[in-house]
Structure formats: C-alpha cells, structure tokens
Design a protein around this motif. Structure first.
Motif, mmCIF file in Angstrom:
data_model
loop_
_atom_site.group_PDB
_atom_site.id
_atom_site.type_symbol
_atom_site.label_atom_id
_atom_site.label_comp_id
_atom_site.label_asym_id
_atom_site.label_seq_id
_atom_site.Cartn_x
_atom_site.Cartn_y
_atom_site.Cartn_z
ATOM 1 N N TYR A 165 0.861 -1.181 0.000
ATOM 2 C CA TYR A 165 0.000 0.000 0.000
ATOM 3 C C TYR A 165 0.899 1.233 0.000
ATOM 4 O O TYR A 165 2.137 1.110 0.044
ATOM 5 C CB TYR A 165 -0.998 -0.017 1.154
ATOM 6 C CG TYR A 165 -0.436 -0.049 2.557
ATOM 7 C CD1 TYR A 165 -0.321 1.115 3.321
ATOM 8 C CD2 TYR A 165 -0.059 -1.251 3.151
ATOM 9 C CE1 TYR A 165 0.160 1.085 4.619
ATOM 10 C CE2 TYR A 165 0.430 -1.285 4.453
ATOM 11 C CZ TYR A 165 0.534 -0.118 5.178
ATOM 12 O OH TYR A 165 1.014 -0.151 6.465
ATOM 13 N N SER B 104 -4.434 -5.796 1.182
ATOM 14 C CA SER B 104 -4.572 -4.587 2.017
ATOM 15 C C SER B 104 -4.031 -3.353 1.299
ATOM 16 O O SER B 104 -3.197 -2.617 1.839
ATOM 17 C CB SER B 104 -3.865 -4.765 3.365
ATOM 18 O OG SER B 104 -4.471 -5.786 4.112
ATOM 19 N N PRO B 105 -4.478 -3.086 0.050
ATOM 20 C CA PRO B 105 -3.905 -1.984 -0.727
ATOM 21 C C PRO B 105 -4.233 -0.594 -0.189
ATOM 22 O O PRO B 105 -3.661 0.386 -0.680
ATOM 23 C CB PRO B 105 -4.498 -2.195 -2.120
ATOM 24 C CG PRO B 105 -5.783 -2.914 -1.878
ATOM 25 C CD PRO B 105 -5.500 -3.827 -0.724
ATOM 26 N N PHE B 106 -5.134 -0.501 0.788
ATOM 27 C CA PHE B 106 -5.375 0.783 1.450
ATOM 28 C C PHE B 106 -4.718 0.836 2.831
ATOM 29 O O PHE B 106 -4.937 1.771 3.598
ATOM 30 C CB PHE B 106 -6.886 1.039 1.597
ATOM 31 C CG PHE B 106 -7.619 1.106 0.283
ATOM 32 C CD1 PHE B 106 -7.130 1.831 -0.788
ATOM 33 C CD2 PHE B 106 -8.820 0.435 0.104
ATOM 34 C CE1 PHE B 106 -7.803 1.898 -2.000
ATOM 35 C CE2 PHE B 106 -9.511 0.485 -1.098
ATOM 36 C CZ PHE B 106 -8.991 1.229 -2.151
ATOM 37 N N GLY B 107 -3.920 -0.172 3.141
ATOM 38 C CA GLY B 107 -3.358 -0.267 4.479
ATOM 39 C C GLY B 107 -4.421 -0.781 5.426
ATOM 40 O O GLY B 107 -5.614 -0.696 5.151
ATOM 41 N N PHE C 166 -4.938 4.443 5.836
ATOM 42 C CA PHE C 166 -5.067 5.283 4.647
ATOM 43 C C PHE C 166 -4.958 6.748 5.072
ATOM 44 O O PHE C 166 -5.476 7.133 6.124
ATOM 45 C CB PHE C 166 -6.408 5.043 3.950
ATOM 46 C CG PHE C 166 -6.460 5.578 2.546
ATOM 47 C CD1 PHE C 166 -5.801 4.924 1.524
ATOM 48 C CD2 PHE C 166 -7.155 6.742 2.247
ATOM 49 C CE1 PHE C 166 -5.830 5.403 0.227
ATOM 50 C CE2 PHE C 166 -7.193 7.237 0.961
ATOM 51 C CZ PHE C 166 -6.526 6.568 -0.059
ATOM 52 N N ARG D 248 -8.947 7.060 -3.136
ATOM 53 C CA ARG D 248 -8.707 5.612 -3.116
ATOM 54 C C ARG D 248 -8.527 5.054 -4.532
ATOM 55 O O ARG D 248 -7.742 4.120 -4.739
ATOM 56 C CB ARG D 248 -9.837 4.896 -2.373
ATOM 57 C CG ARG D 248 -9.770 5.138 -0.865
ATOM 58 C CD ARG D 248 -10.915 4.493 -0.090
ATOM 59 N NE ARG D 248 -10.802 4.788 1.323
ATOM 60 C CZ ARG D 248 -10.320 3.952 2.244
ATOM 61 N NH1 ARG D 248 -9.921 2.744 1.882
ATOM 62 N NH2 ARG D 248 -10.242 4.312 3.514
ATOM 63 N N LEU E 273 -0.709 1.776 -7.350
ATOM 64 C CA LEU E 273 -0.200 0.466 -6.961
ATOM 65 C C LEU E 273 -0.174 -0.510 -8.124
ATOM 66 O O LEU E 273 0.689 -1.395 -8.187
ATOM 67 C CB LEU E 273 -1.034 -0.101 -5.811
ATOM 68 C CG LEU E 273 -0.995 0.687 -4.499
ATOM 69 C CD1 LEU E 273 -1.971 0.088 -3.503
ATOM 70 C CD2 LEU E 273 0.413 0.734 -3.916
ATOM 71 N N ALA F 181 -4.439 -5.802 -7.498
ATOM 72 C CA ALA F 181 -4.796 -5.400 -6.141
ATOM 73 C C ALA F 181 -6.159 -5.960 -5.777
ATOM 74 O O ALA F 181 -7.052 -6.049 -6.627
ATOM 75 C CB ALA F 181 -4.809 -3.873 -6.015
ATOM 76 N N PRO G 86 -8.580 -5.005 -2.970
ATOM 77 C CA PRO G 86 -9.179 -4.308 -1.822
ATOM 78 C C PRO G 86 -10.404 -5.056 -1.318
ATOM 79 O O PRO G 86 -11.128 -5.691 -2.090
ATOM 80 C CB PRO G 86 -9.564 -2.946 -2.405
ATOM 81 C CG PRO G 86 -9.722 -3.188 -3.871
ATOM 82 C CD PRO G 86 -8.703 -4.233 -4.214
#
Length: 280
Positions: A165, A190-193, A197, A220, A227, A235, A237
């Motif tokens: 992320y 977990s591409p937004f953490g 985020f 987002r 990414l 990714a 999400p």
C-alpha cells in the motif's frame, strides 16, 4: 481492465475483491457487494481457509452461485496444513465451502514447517486433477522466491500475494522486480493499508485529493491506480459494501500521468529495503 495473470496466464481484472474479515459484517451486504463487483468487472475474488475458519469462503460461494465462470477464484492453504495430504484435505474443504469444483489459483498463505517441495508436489497433483488451475505463494520475500523457484522449476509459480500500500512499498525493492523477471503475478493485499489510509486533511491526503480532483476520481481510486501501474501487479481491496465496490471499480479506467506518479512517489517515499518482508 484486465491483464495476464503471470506469464501465459489468463486475463484477470487488475482490481479484484478481497474478503479478509468479510464474515464479520452483514452477510447480505457482503453478498450484494461481491455480486455488484462482478457486474462491474471485478472478477478476481480472493479468500483463504483462515478467513473466519471458512466462513468467508462460504459467503463467496453463495455470492458467485450461478456465475462461477465469470470469476477468477483464489484461496489459500494455511502453512500447518501444507503437507502433501494436508493440502489435499484443505483444498477439498475450500471447494466445499465455495461450492465449486475448482480454484483458479491456490496459494500457500505463508511459509511454515513443511518443505516447499512437498507443498508444491501436492499443488501439482491437484492441478493434474483439475481441482486447481494454477498455484502460487503469499508473503514470500526474494530469498523465499529463490527457494520456491528451485523447488518448483520454471514456469510453475503463478503468483506471489504480498502486503502493498502507499505507506508500505517494501516489495518495490526486490519482490516486484523478481516477479517481473520470472513471469509471476504480484497481488497486493490490504492496498489501502490496515486502517492506515491517509487522512483527507493530511499532507499526503491532500496530494491524493488534488490528483483525484484532476481526474474526476477519488483518492482511493488514485491509490489503486498507483499500486497497479506496473503490468505485473494486481490489487484486491476488501469488498464490504456496494458503495465501496463501486468506488474500487472506478480505478479500472484511471491512468495516472508521469507527473502524478512522481508526486505520489515523493509524498509516499518507499524508504530503505527492510531486513524482512512486512506482512499482516
């Protein structure tokens, strides 16, 4: 919207749908979100036997009923189940939960006590039987990938699923380049953490907001586009609500300019290569 999942792999949606903790929310909302995601082209659906002890898989099985052929379906085996017989039993359980006869890709969730060669032999046996169509690994660093390649041989590993992320870019140092060299897909989980985020009013949040405004997008969506800017990267999400899924799907058609990428790179420096690969 789609790209090859590894060397010679099928065309798969760049943005998919994750399912970690999906079983803890409203079941009907989760099913509606997954189905809406399929409507919008988010055909890559990821799960694992670990997620809710199979409850995540069961929700996905209900969501994709009657639409299995639209889905690129991925699940994972826990390390302690990754013996030759354990892999088979775990796969059978996942197939039962998902109400399907096959997985498009099956992953070793992370390294554990069983030799990689034993796990991979089990994967190959399942592949020969048509119960899985490809297989790969998760949370593998460069050294792990070298060992995996030596154990499996060329052209066998389809994917490495790893944490990635904006505030955690460790895989850019060695993992992504390794996978690009060897034709292995990289899937960012977990591409937004995980609750990480950037806040809208923060300096990093403002950078994302300004780029998003210029593209008629959302922060987002900008994060997902950044990414997945390299052809090997996908990714997944989490898909928890229809609104969330619709926002994620908007990233499919978003292309960032070189100046956009440079601004994000400066706002979210990747830092030095860590001594071990981050994971959650």
């Amino acid at each position: 919207m789609q790209r090859s999942f590894g060397a010679g792999g099928p065309a798969v949606s760049t943005i998919g749908q994750g399912s970690w903790y999906i079983e803890q929310g409203d079941r009907r909302a989760a099913i509606a979100a997954l189905r809406r995601g399929l409507d919008l082209g988010l055909s890559h659906i990821d799960t694992a036997e670990m997620y809710g002890d199979g409850r995540s898989e069961a929700i996905i099985g209900e969501a994709i009923a009657g639409r299995r052929d639209e889905v690129f379906l991925v699940s994972k085996v826990l390390p302690h189940n990754a013996s030759r017989q354990g892999v088979r039993a775990a796969c059978e359980r996942s197939l039962q939960h998902l109400k399907t006869d096959r997985l498009d890709c099956y992953l070793l969730h992370w390294r554990g006590p069983h030799p990689l060669a034993e796990t991979f032999a089990a994967f190959e046996a399942l592949k020969q039987e048509g119960k899985i169509l490809s297989w790969g690994v998760s949370n593998f660093d460069e050294d792990d990938l070298d060992e995996a390649l030596a154990a499996a041989g060329k052209g066998k590993i389809a994917c490495n699923q790893v944490l990635y992320y904006l505030r955690e870019r460790a895989i850019e140092h060695a993992v992504i380049p390794w996978c690009e060299r060897h034709g292995v897909a990289v899937t960012a989980y977990s591409p937004f953490g995980h609750h990480d985020f950037p806040e809208p009013g923060s300096a990093q949040g403002k950078v994302l907001a300004e780029i998003a405004q210029a593209h008629g997008a959302t922060p987002r969506q900008v994060a997902l586009a950044f990414l997945t800017r390299r052809p090997a990267v996908f990714a997944i999400p989490k898909a928890g609500s229809v609104a969330h899924v619709e926002d994620n799907a908007g990233a499919l058609n978003l292309t960032l300019s070189e100046s956009d990428v440079a601004r994000i790179d400066a706002a979210f420096p990747r830092g030095r290569k860590p001594s071990s690969l981050p994971m959650i």
